[in-house]
Design a protein around this motif. Structure first.
Motif, short mmCIF file in Angstrom:
data_model
loop_
_atom_site.label_atom_id
_atom_site.label_comp_id
_atom_site.label_asym_id
_atom_site.label_seq_id
_atom_site.Cartn_x
_atom_site.Cartn_y
_atom_site.Cartn_z
N SER A 61 0.83 -1.21 0.00
CA SER A 61 0.00 0.00 0.00
C SER A 61 0.86 1.25 0.00
N SER A 62 1.94 1.23 0.78
CA SER A 62 2.78 2.42 0.87
C SER A 62 3.50 2.69 -0.45
N ILE A 63 4.04 1.65 -1.10
CA ILE A 63 4.82 1.90 -2.33
C ILE A 63 3.92 2.16 -3.53
N LEU A 64 2.76 1.51 -3.60
CA LEU A 64 1.86 1.76 -4.74
C LEU A 64 1.22 3.14 -4.63
N GLY A 65 0.87 3.56 -3.42
CA GLY A 65 0.34 4.90 -3.22
C GLY A 65 1.38 5.95 -3.56
N TYR A 66 2.62 5.69 -3.14
CA TYR A 66 3.72 6.62 -3.42
C TYR A 66 3.99 6.70 -4.92
N ALA A 67 3.88 5.57 -5.62
CA ALA A 67 4.08 5.56 -7.08
C ALA A 67 3.03 6.43 -7.78
N ALA A 68 1.79 6.35 -7.31
CA ALA A 68 0.73 7.15 -7.91
C ALA A 68 0.98 8.64 -7.70
N VAL A 69 1.48 9.01 -6.51
CA VAL A 69 1.83 10.41 -6.24
C VAL A 69 3.00 10.85 -7.11
N THR A 70 4.01 9.98 -7.23
CA THR A 70 5.20 10.30 -8.00
C THR A 70 4.89 10.49 -9.48
N PHE A 71 3.92 9.74 -9.99
CA PHE A 71 3.49 9.91 -11.38
C PHE A 71 3.06 11.35 -11.62
N SER A 72 2.23 11.86 -10.74
CA SER A 72 1.72 13.21 -10.90
C SER A 72 2.78 14.26 -10.61
N LEU A 73 3.47 14.11 -9.47
CA LEU A 73 4.46 15.09 -9.06
C LEU A 73 5.62 15.17 -10.05
N GLY A 74 6.10 14.00 -10.52
CA GLY A 74 7.21 13.98 -11.47
C GLY A 74 6.86 14.66 -12.78
N GLY A 75 5.66 14.38 -13.28
CA GLY A 75 5.24 15.00 -14.53
C GLY A 75 5.05 16.50 -14.41
N ILE A 76 4.44 16.92 -13.32
CA ILE A 76 4.21 18.35 -13.11
C ILE A 76 5.54 19.09 -12.96
N SER A 77 6.48 18.51 -12.19
CA SER A 77 7.78 19.15 -11.99
C SER A 77 8.53 19.34 -13.31
N TRP A 78 8.40 18.35 -14.20
CA TRP A 78 9.12 18.40 -15.47
C TRP A 78 8.54 19.46 -16.41
N TRP A 79 7.20 19.56 -16.44
CA TRP A 79 6.56 20.42 -17.43
C TRP A 79 6.14 21.80 -16.93
N MET A 80 6.17 22.02 -15.62
CA MET A 80 5.68 23.29 -15.11
C MET A 80 6.46 24.52 -15.61
N PRO A 81 7.80 24.47 -15.74
CA PRO A 81 8.48 25.64 -16.32
C PRO A 81 7.96 25.98 -17.72
N SER A 82 7.72 24.96 -18.53
CA SER A 82 7.16 25.21 -19.87
C SER A 82 5.75 25.79 -19.77
N PHE A 83 4.97 25.30 -18.81
CA PHE A 83 3.61 25.82 -18.61
C PHE A 83 3.66 27.30 -18.26
N LEU A 84 4.57 27.68 -17.36
CA LEU A 84 4.66 29.08 -16.96
C LEU A 84 5.08 29.98 -18.12
N GLN A 85 5.85 29.43 -19.04
CA GLN A 85 6.26 30.21 -20.21
C GLN A 85 5.15 30.29 -21.26
N ARG A 86 4.57 29.13 -21.58
CA ARG A 86 3.57 29.08 -22.66
C ARG A 86 2.23 29.68 -22.24
N ILE A 87 1.77 29.29 -21.07
CA ILE A 87 0.42 29.67 -20.65
C ILE A 87 0.41 30.96 -19.85
N ASP A 88 1.42 31.13 -18.98
CA ASP A 88 1.43 32.30 -18.11
C ASP A 88 2.25 33.44 -18.69
#
Length: 450
Positions: free
Chosen positions: A257-284
């Motif tokens: 439960s701990s590792i699968l829950g953490y994996a689901a969080v990491t999926f979202s957090l990792g993707g957001i961390s990678w693309w957020m600078p581009s988001f701030l440039q393109r959208i903001d």
């Protein structure tokens, strides 16, 4: 005297023996010598534990600084080698592949051999790789370099938490791992800033050379000042690796439960961390330097605040509820969704507020979830358990979410691509809530009195 001695020997005596935190009574048979008191495994001293926590946390800062140097200089790397965005993204992919491939091997080593020398070697290895980056003059060599960095960092990420678990008892591990994981947001932010600043003035290779120095210094301090604790010392039991113990992880519901829950969080957090600078440039509509500075500042402030706050809440709550190490990450994942949606789809005036709130709430669960993983397993397989965690959270998490977000963005827009990852945040909340049913007790049973 002889008669008295015989009489004493033949008389039934009892001895107290402490095993697993309980007082057991042992009555020798008539004529047998009196059993000696079995001493518990000696717990490490507070001074030794504090030294280990300070040094390993310092090395974890360096670990995350080194990991985020590349994003800070990747535009310079891209222009020098004439790379596409896909090729730049592949550097992180090879890092993750090496990271995940190394984890099972280092996990087995960590459960069978002393971890201190392997931590020192890992730190010297990845520091050496950073230093030798100055000699890289091809894209292929850069890929090899980044994969090698993953090998060194995966080793440290497995050995360090399992070693700390032997210094601190179960009800203290959340606090300790919260301190240890403060390095994630702070180190990441410093990596961006050091890479960008040093790279701009002295070239991108110099950024990696500068980051190599503190790793060597801390590795030598660990070699000289830190000692290796006995496995299971914090739980007053002798750790013994038996056949089938490792396979028991597959049926350990608290661990899964701990590792699968953490994996689901990491999926979202990792993707957001990678693309957020581009988001701030393109959208903001922000410049590249402005987007990088904002991401660094928000990550360090909101991430650090969330890590400390979540660890504190879990530490106090766990005194009365052993499920706290699962419930805090569950609440963290679920509550991060609304501000994230505000960031992606709300008015521009609220974009940064939504981003800061989402990062703060996501990081609430960082310390507790790692403590939950370690508390769910026996001392003799902690390194293997951490290896399993690292493999799963990256294989199902941030190794695949950035390209998925990119694919969704190509077919719609980056707002929807980022928002698509929030589905896994809700999934994480469900997994953690369900896993709280299997949470092991955190406080050892008090010894009985004679």
């Amino acid at each position: 005297m002889n008669s008295l001695s015989k009489s004493t020997t033949s008389y039934k005596t009892w001895t107290s023996r402490r095993a697993h935190g309980k007082l057991l009574l042992s009555f020798p048979s008539e004529g047998q010598p009196t059993a000696s008191v079995t001493k518990p495994t000696r717990a490490p001293s507070v001074a030794g534990a504090t030294t280990a926590l300070v040094l390993l946390t310092a090395l974890n800062f360096v670990n995350y600084i080194d990991r985020y140097i590349l994003p800070g200089v990747q535009e310079q790397v891209k222009h020098e080698f004439l790379l596409t965005d896909h090729q730049i993204g592949s550097l992180t992919l090879w890092f993750m592949v090496a990271y995940m491939a190394t984890a099972p091997i280092t996990g087995l080593l960590g459960d069978r051999f002393p971890r201190k020398p392997m931590i020192v070697l890992a730190a010297l290895f990845w520091s050496g790789i950073n230093f030798l980056t100055a000699t890289v003059h091809s894209y292929a060599a850069l890929n090899i370099r980044h994969a090698a960095l993953g090998v060194g960092e995966a080793s440290f990420g497995i050995f360090a938490p399992s070693l700390l678990a032997d210094f601190y008892e179960p009800d203290q591990r959340n606090r300790v791992l919260t301190i240890f994981n403060v390095a994630i947001p702070v180190g990441a932010a410093l990596g961006y800033l050091i890479g960008g600043t040093v790279g701009e003035h002295y070239g991108w290779r110099m950024s990696f050379i500068v980051s190599a120095v503190p790793g060597v210094i801390i590795a030598l301090l660990i070699a000289a000042c830190m000692r290796e604790p006995e496995r299971g010392a914090s739980q007053h039991e002798k750790a013994k690796l038996e056949k089938g113990t490792v396979l028991s992880l597959l049926s350990n519901k608290a661990y899964l439960s701990s590792i699968l829950g953490y994996a689901a969080v990491t999926f979202s957090l990792g993707g957001i961390s990678w693309w957020m600078p581009s988001f701030l440039q393109r959208i903001d509509g922000r410049s590249q330097s402005s987007a990088a500075y904002i991401m660094g500042a928000i990550t360090v402030v909101a991430g650090l605040g969330g890590t400390i706050t979540g660890g504190t809440i879990a530490q106090k709550w766990s005194r009365t509820n052993s499920k706290a190490l699962y419930l805090v990450p569950a609440i963290s994942a679920a509550s991060a969704v609304p501000p994230a949606l505000l960031c992606f789809f709300g008015p521009h005036s609220l974009t940064l507020y939504g981003l800061a709130a989402a990062i703060f709430l996501i990081f609430l669960g960082t310390g507790p979830v790692n403590a939950a993983t370690l508390n769910a397993v026996r001392p003799e397989i902690r390194a293997t358990a951490m290896a399993g965690q690292l493999f799963i959270i990256h294989a199902l998490g941030d190794a695949i979410s950035p390209p998925i977000i990119g694919a969704v963005s190509d077919r719609s827009n980056l707002n929807i691509g980022l928002a698509s990852t929030l589905v896994t945040m809700l999934l994480a909340a469900v997994i953690f809530f369900n896993g709280s049913r299997y949470a092991p007790p955190l406080h050892a049973e008090q010894p009985a009195t004679a």
